[in-house]
Scaffold this active site. Sequence first.
Site, PDB file in Angstrom:
ATOM      1  N   GLU A  42      57.284  48.270  33.274  1.00 12.39           N
ATOM      2  CA  GLU A  42      57.029  48.403  34.715  1.00 12.39           C
ATOM      3  C   GLU A  42      58.038  47.558  35.484  1.00 12.39           C
ATOM      4  O   GLU A  42      57.820  47.196  36.630  1.00 12.39           O
ATOM      5  CB  GLU A  42      55.581  48.084  35.082  1.00 12.39           C
ATOM      6  CG  GLU A  42      55.008  46.835  34.496  1.00 12.39           C
ATOM      7  CD  GLU A  42      53.509  46.705  34.764  1.00 12.39           C
ATOM      8  OE1 GLU A  42      53.113  46.809  35.931  1.00 12.39           O
ATOM      9  OE2 GLU A  42      52.763  46.485  33.797  1.00 12.39           O
ATOM     10  N   CYS A  47      50.690  48.310  32.699  1.00 12.46           N
ATOM     11  CA  CYS A  47      50.719  47.672  31.373  1.00 12.46           C
ATOM     12  C   CYS A  47      50.258  48.582  30.243  1.00 12.46           C
ATOM     13  O   CYS A  47      50.552  48.331  29.083  1.00 12.46           O
ATOM     14  CB  CYS A  47      49.848  46.416  31.370  1.00 12.46           C
ATOM     15  SG  CYS A  47      50.229  45.313  32.727  1.00 12.46           S
ATOM     16  N   HIS A 100      44.376  43.775  26.407  1.00 11.92           N
ATOM     17  CA  HIS A 100      45.481  43.469  27.319  1.00 11.92           C
ATOM     18  C   HIS A 100      45.186  42.095  27.931  1.00 11.92           C
ATOM     19  O   HIS A 100      44.071  41.853  28.414  1.00 11.92           O
ATOM     20  CB  HIS A 100      45.577  44.529  28.423  1.00 11.92           C
ATOM     21  CG  HIS A 100      46.484  44.093  29.539  1.00 11.92           C
ATOM     22  ND1 HIS A 100      47.804  43.758  29.322  1.00 11.92           N
ATOM     23  CD2 HIS A 100      46.252  43.886  30.866  1.00 11.92           C
ATOM     24  CE1 HIS A 100      48.348  43.386  30.472  1.00 11.92           C
ATOM     25  NE2 HIS A 100      47.428  43.445  31.418  1.00 11.92           N
TER      26      HIS A 100
HETATM   27  N1  CAA Z   1      39.322  23.674  36.429  1.00 11.92           N
HETATM   28  C1  CAA Z   1      38.858  24.728  35.724  1.00 11.92           C
HETATM   29  N2  CAA Z   1      38.928  26.020  36.167  1.00 11.92           N
HETATM   30  C2  CAA Z   1      39.505  26.233  37.367  1.00 11.92           C
HETATM   31  C3  CAA Z   1      40.002  25.182  38.158  1.00 11.92           C
HETATM   32  C4  CAA Z   1      39.900  23.865  37.630  1.00 11.92           C
HETATM   33  N3  CAA Z   1      40.352  22.821  38.320  1.00 11.92           N
HETATM   34  N4  CAA Z   1      40.518  25.724  39.286  1.00 11.92           N
HETATM   35  C5  CAA Z   1      40.329  27.057  39.220  1.00 11.92           C
HETATM   36  N5  CAA Z   1      39.721  27.365  38.056  1.00 11.92           N
HETATM   37  C6  CAA Z   1      39.345  28.696  37.568  1.00 11.92           C
HETATM   38  C7  CAA Z   1      38.673  29.544  38.626  1.00 11.92           C
HETATM   39  O1  CAA Z   1      37.279  29.305  38.689  1.00 11.92           O
HETATM   40  C8  CAA Z   1      39.005  30.941  38.111  1.00 11.92           C
HETATM   41  O2  CAA Z   1      38.179  31.274  37.023  1.00 11.92           O
HETATM   42  P1  CAA Z   1      37.025  32.378  37.197  1.00 11.92           P
HETATM   43  O3  CAA Z   1      37.700  33.618  37.681  1.00 11.92           O
HETATM   44  O4  CAA Z   1      36.463  32.510  35.836  1.00 11.92           O
HETATM   45  O5  CAA Z   1      36.087  31.823  38.230  1.00 11.92           O
HETATM   46  C9  CAA Z   1      40.410  30.760  37.519  1.00 11.92           C
HETATM   47  O6  CAA Z   1      40.554  29.367  37.262  1.00 11.92           O
HETATM   48  C10 CAA Z   1      41.536  31.184  38.446  1.00 11.92           C
HETATM   49  O7  CAA Z   1      41.375  30.492  39.656  1.00 11.92           O
HETATM   50  P2  CAA Z   1      41.535  31.248  41.045  1.00 11.92           P
HETATM   51  O8  CAA Z   1      40.742  32.528  41.027  1.00 11.92           O
HETATM   52  O9  CAA Z   1      41.260  30.286  42.120  1.00 11.92           O
HETATM   53  O10 CAA Z   1      43.097  31.573  40.977  1.00 11.92           O
HETATM   54  P3  CAA Z   1      43.995  32.402  41.947  1.00 11.92           P
HETATM   55  O11 CAA Z   1      43.436  32.488  43.314  1.00 11.92           O
HETATM   56  O12 CAA Z   1      45.326  31.801  41.769  1.00 11.92           O
HETATM   57  O13 CAA Z   1      43.968  33.899  41.362  1.00 11.92           O
HETATM   58  C11 CAA Z   1      44.553  35.625  39.883  1.00 11.92           C
HETATM   59  C12 CAA Z   1      44.015  34.205  40.009  1.00 11.92           C
HETATM   60  C13 CAA Z   1      43.714  36.579  40.767  1.00 11.92           C
HETATM   61  C14 CAA Z   1      44.419  36.060  38.443  1.00 11.92           C
HETATM   62  C15 CAA Z   1      46.033  35.646  40.340  1.00 11.92           C
HETATM   63  O14 CAA Z   1      46.780  34.802  39.527  1.00 11.92           O
HETATM   64  C16 CAA Z   1      46.662  37.009  40.343  1.00 11.92           C
HETATM   65  O15 CAA Z   1      46.614  37.738  41.335  1.00 11.92           O
HETATM   66  N6  CAA Z   1      47.301  37.437  39.184  1.00 11.92           N
HETATM   67  C17 CAA Z   1      47.988  38.694  39.065  1.00 11.92           C
HETATM   68  C18 CAA Z   1      47.039  39.851  38.894  1.00 11.92           C
HETATM   69  C19 CAA Z   1      46.369  39.832  37.522  1.00 11.92           C
HETATM   70  O16 CAA Z   1      46.860  39.295  36.553  1.00 11.92           O
HETATM   71  N7  CAA Z   1      45.205  40.535  37.449  1.00 11.92           N
HETATM   72  C20 CAA Z   1      44.510  40.674  36.185  1.00 11.92           C
HETATM   73  C21 CAA Z   1      43.834  42.026  36.082  1.00 11.92           C
HETATM   74  S1  CAA Z   1      45.029  43.319  36.398  1.00 11.92           S
HETATM   75  C22 CAA Z   1      45.909  43.459  34.924  1.00 11.92           C
HETATM   76  O17 CAA Z   1      45.475  43.002  33.902  1.00 11.92           O
HETATM   77  C23 CAA Z   1      47.256  44.124  34.968  1.00 11.92           C
HETATM   78  C24 CAA Z   1      48.333  43.106  34.897  1.00 11.92           C
HETATM   79  O18 CAA Z   1      48.780  42.749  33.823  1.00 11.92           O
HETATM   80  C25 CAA Z   1      48.826  42.526  36.151  1.00 11.92           C
END
Ligand code: CAA
Length: 445
Positions: free
Chosen positions: A83, A120, A244
């Site tokens: 991709e 993916c 994945h």
């Molecule tokens: N200690 C322990 N855990 C902590 C923490 C701390 N101090 N701070 C945060 N966390 C946890 C949060 O609780 C959360 O876990 P849960 O979801 O289990 O509650 C996790 O860490 C991530 O924290 P946030 O949600 O606050 O993080 P973020 O706002 O940065 O968003 C994300 C995370 C949405 C994955 C972002 O990184 C993102 O958009 N990633 C790209 C999209 C992606 O990978 N999506 C996955 C599904 S789609 C897919 O699989 C296709 C692909 O390959 C892209």
Amino acid sequence: MTAVGIDAVEIWTGNLKLDLPGVFAPEKGEDPEKYTKGLGLNASSFPDSYEDIVTMGANAAHRLMERKGLEPDDVGRIDVATESAFDNSKPVSTYIAGCLESVFEGDFHHANKGERKFACIAGTQSLDDAYNWIRAGRNRGRGALVIATDTALYARDDPGEATQGAGAVALYITEDPDLVTLSTEQGYGSADETDFLKPNQQFPSVDGKRSVQVYLARMREALVDYQSVAGEIHLDDVRFVPFHTPFPGMVRKAAMLAYRHIIRDTAVEDELADEIGRQPRPEAFETDEEFREALREYMDGLKETDRYQEWYAETIDPTLTIAREVGNWYTGSVHVARISALKHALEQGEDLSGQKLAVGSYGSGAQAEIHSEVVQDAWKDEIGALNVDEQLEERYELSWDDYEEIHDVHNHNMDVDVESLTTPEGEFVFGGWGRMGEREYEYVE
Ligand code: CAA
């Protein structure tokens, strides 16, 4: 019926490494445990300035062909899943074939080449295409090279920046394979979703939180669909479940969903009932919100049970070891998870011959696929020949300034030319631009 599956695998990681808790989190003003505990990541692999999807894919394929003693004439098909493509017409597989022709005797003029796109899941779709091609008897005794290669980079300051990565996996698909055979049965969950896309742009537009929910919804559908053709899945029948893995925390959620689904109406649910009650059923609630709240409570309880934790530690956690160190490789990611599990078994001295894997692939946009695989007798030789640890160990550790610069180098909208951070050796490198805007490559001894 002839067994068809994966005969050999190889990986190629980007040559750079970004320490997420140590370098990235402090610059972002974030708690390092968001990475290590929340997302489940220690590091991401990055491409150096001379690396891209072609070099990484060609390097993985080169290693695989050399190790298996293959010549171009043995390969009847080259499909690249990515991709991160940079051309809307000429497929990456032609560039990779060109690279390989520069180091092997002979050519791939006889080989059918293509490029697969569905985020993916395209890596698994290419695997399926190769399987179908062989099962249809169109392969004339040849095998298929499937290469999943991506630079999974996000725009600076996008939340996805936390889950980047770069690397390639090469898979060789044949009859009577050495590594795993693939099931005929497959389950799909597919819907028109707007969670992650790249409408003629390099870096994705992502609705991160929604993408997590879409992953789970489509995976659940795929599981139901798979069971409708393959029969009920029993926990004891499946040794590993490679999913994945955009980041290990995503798999933690998917594994919980799959476990809950599989144990429903089974003796396992009955046995756990004393501890955490029975699973909520929607018909017992007046509103969807009440049902979802009860479900969340049940999952919180389930997560803490010894039974679930043991299953997770045995079946899921070993699939995540490499992902924790490399981040998201998009199309290659589920194939990295398979390697990770088999490598773990090899290191534990476990005999996996004849054991089953349930493989959960996913691509945004969105589609999930579940199929099963059976590990073959020669799996130890195949996995033992990989040099994953050396590759990961040899990566150059990026400082924050390095990271900012290297991200710009790979930004198609910027014209940045900097010295590479590592010195290529025994690999294909990007050599510059040709007269029609094509990329040129060379092999560095
Ligand atoms: N200690 C322990 N855990 C902590 C923490 C701390 N101090 N701070 C945060 N966390 C946890 C949060 O609780 C959360 O876990 P849960 O979801 O289990 O509650 C996790 O860490 C991530 O924290 P946030 O949600 O606050 O993080 P973020 O706002 O940065 O968003 C994300 C995370 C949405 C994955 C972002 O990184 C993102 O958009 N990633 C790209 C999209 C992606 O990978 N999506 C996955 C599904 S789609 C897919 O699989 C296709 C692909 O390959 C892209």
